[in-house]
Design a protein around this motif. Sequence first.
Motif: not given
Length: 373
Positions: A143-144, A353-361, A325-328, A308-309
């Motif tokens: 998951x991470x 999930x990033x260290x302080x929020x979110x990144x859209x891919x 939720x946790x980073x990764x 993921x896979x």
Amino acid sequence: MRAPLETLTDRLARTRDAVRAAGVDAMLLTPSPDLRYLLGVAATSHERLTCLVLPADGDPALVVPRLERPGLDGTPVAELGLQVADWTDADDPYRLVADLLPGRLGRVALGDAMPASHVLRLRDALPDGEQVLASPVLRELRMRKDTAEIEALAEAAATIDRVHARMGEWLAPGRTEAAAGAGITAGIVEEGHTEAAFVIVGSGPHGASPHHDVSDRVLARGDVVVVDIGGPTAAGYHSDCTRTYTIGEPGADDVAATYAVLQAAQDAAVAAVRPGATAAQVDAAAREPITEAGFGDHFIHRTGHGIGLEVHEEPYMMGGNDLVLEPGMAFSVEPGIYLPGRWGARIEDIVVVTADGVRRLNNRPRALTALPA
Ligand code: ZN
Ligand code: ZN
Ligand code: ZN
């Protein structure tokens, strides 16, 4: 891009820790995304047994049919320093697995999708071992996502974004969903995926069925069309991205306002993603604006799934899931509004999930996109 050797070594070490912490004496994995996660190779051996043997105490070993052994040359398996135990068709590979394990076994974790033909023979070869599922042991790791996995998912997302950018080549009045889907399928491979894992072209009333495939329905001017597509990269990581298009201007007069509700919901759900939030909160953030606008009964699935896979894996963004939720962690955010018999719409991005929020891919425009009619 392949996972670096140190990453695989680290995954194996952390898996052994997780096996011990779970009170399991050994974990056995046959070809599957779990095996690919740990060894970096998509091994297959059809009906013959290939099995990664991970004892809680002792070194891991890989049991393989001798005829498949040359296929491991040049893979990380050689460099990982795993003991490779091969067998010929005259041998009993299940006995070989038993011989690699200590005599008295309590619980033996088996990969969740292991074929019953292996499960039952392993039970006979390891009569003391209580068989349990491997997923509770592996889910915490898988998951991470680590750095290599996040980059692989970002590459997959960029690939499918390029396909969406070309949608005007395929969606046109007079063409069937199936013909458009065939073009999209080719485009997915042209842009860099090894194959198209799924291609949903839901035009008009078909858009109201979230897992519609393609059909002989002919696209017409004014149609709303849901396009949900994805595929794996060479490293096995998946994309999954939905955009909603119209053929010319929308034919129904409620499309623009309804779509605006959906887009606000998707934005709100992405904004809710951060370390410490729960999966249920992300789902609620998507559901509230849709319910508020009176479409609550028309958003008929969870807000998202891990990726993921596998295209669908943990964590699942849904009511009742208090997972923090946790980073990764990487998953889809994909609310939809489905009006039976009329039309539907969905917006789907993969986020991390990033260290302080979110990144859209995924980064293609999310507004309703009108294609030339
Ligand atoms: Zn789906
Ligand atoms: Zn999708
Ligand atoms: Zn999805």
